[in-house]
Design an enzyme around this catalytic site. Structure first.
Site, PDB file in Angstrom:
ATOM      1  N   ILE A   6     -10.849  30.574  26.653  1.00 17.82           N
ATOM      2  CA  ILE A   6     -10.346  29.482  27.490  1.00 17.82           C
ATOM      3  C   ILE A   6     -11.016  29.675  28.853  1.00 17.82           C
ATOM      4  O   ILE A   6     -11.021  30.773  29.401  1.00 17.82           O
ATOM      5  CB  ILE A   6      -8.805  29.501  27.594  1.00 17.82           C
ATOM      6  N   SER A   7     -11.603  28.619  29.366  1.00 16.09           N
ATOM      7  CA  SER A   7     -12.413  28.733  30.580  1.00 16.09           C
ATOM      8  C   SER A   7     -11.572  29.063  31.804  1.00 16.09           C
ATOM      9  O   SER A   7     -10.369  28.771  31.866  1.00 16.09           O
ATOM     10  CB  SER A   7     -13.181  27.433  30.832  1.00 16.09           C
TER      11      SER A   7
END
Length: 207
Positions: free
Chosen positions: A51-52
């Site tokens: 997840i960025s």
């Protein structure tokens, strides 16, 4: 997170900031990563994916200059967090994930959380989603060595696409593409690190 990681670093778009404030990031990370959900960095979500970092999610979202009426395509659903952010801003989100387990898990999560305007598909994002094209905006959340032509083809005239592009694994630059009537413009933005854009020829195109 919003004040110290986003506003403090120059994110100004009100819709982006509101979405980042209202989407519960901790519900999009594995149980053992929940204590770190709002820290300033990416987190692993399994299957070699991440997840960025919150700032990068906000930066990419803001760069697309989204409108409430927009239809947006996302390549690389992951946990569904970026799709949820988009869903708070635009009319409809279509998102494609190549890892089957992540695709179906994200679909269930987004449905359970009430994101009714998000459509999730398991498939090879290189081909986009032709049946739902054209799109006002496209966001790619994996590093590509070149820009997939099918995605450019599926942009509306005046549409925008943001994609990490680079020749080396994990290292790339965000590129903002604008499709004009007679030409495609490309603007290099900031250096980033993303998991590589993966392909699966067995999946073929998305109808």
């Amino acid at each position: 997170m919003v004040k110290t990681q986003l506003e403090a670093r120059g994110i100004k778009d009100a819709a982006t900031l509101l979405a980042m404030q209202n989407v519960p990031r901790h519900l999009f990370v594995p149980e053992n990563k929940k204590p770190y959900a709002y820290t300033d960095g990416p987190l692993p979500i399994g299957e070699g994916q991440t997840i960025s970092q919150p700032y990068i999610v906000a930066f990419m979202t803001e760069a697309l200059q989204l409108k409430e009426s927009d239809k947006v395509l996302e390549i690389g659903t992951g946990s569904g967090y970026q799709a949820a952010i988009l869903a708070k801003i635009v009319d409809t989100v279509y998102t494609i994930e190549i890892v089957k387990h992540l695709a179906f898990k994200a679909k269930d999560r987004l449905q359970d959380l009430g994101y009714a305007n998000v459509n999730v598909k398991w498939g090879d994002g290189y081909y986009g989603w032709p049946a739902k094209a054209p799109f006002d905006a496209i966001i790619v959340t994996a590093g590509a060595d070149s820009i997939p032509q099918p995605l450019i083809d599926q942009l509306k005239i005046g549409g925008r696409m943001i994609i990490p592009v680079g020749q080396y694994k994990y290292v790339s630059h965000l590129v903002l593409i604008t499709k004009k009537k007679n030409k495609i413009t490309r603007k290099k933005l900031i250096p980033v690190r993303f998991v590589p854009f993966t392909r699966d020829k067995k999946l073929g195109g998305n109808k």
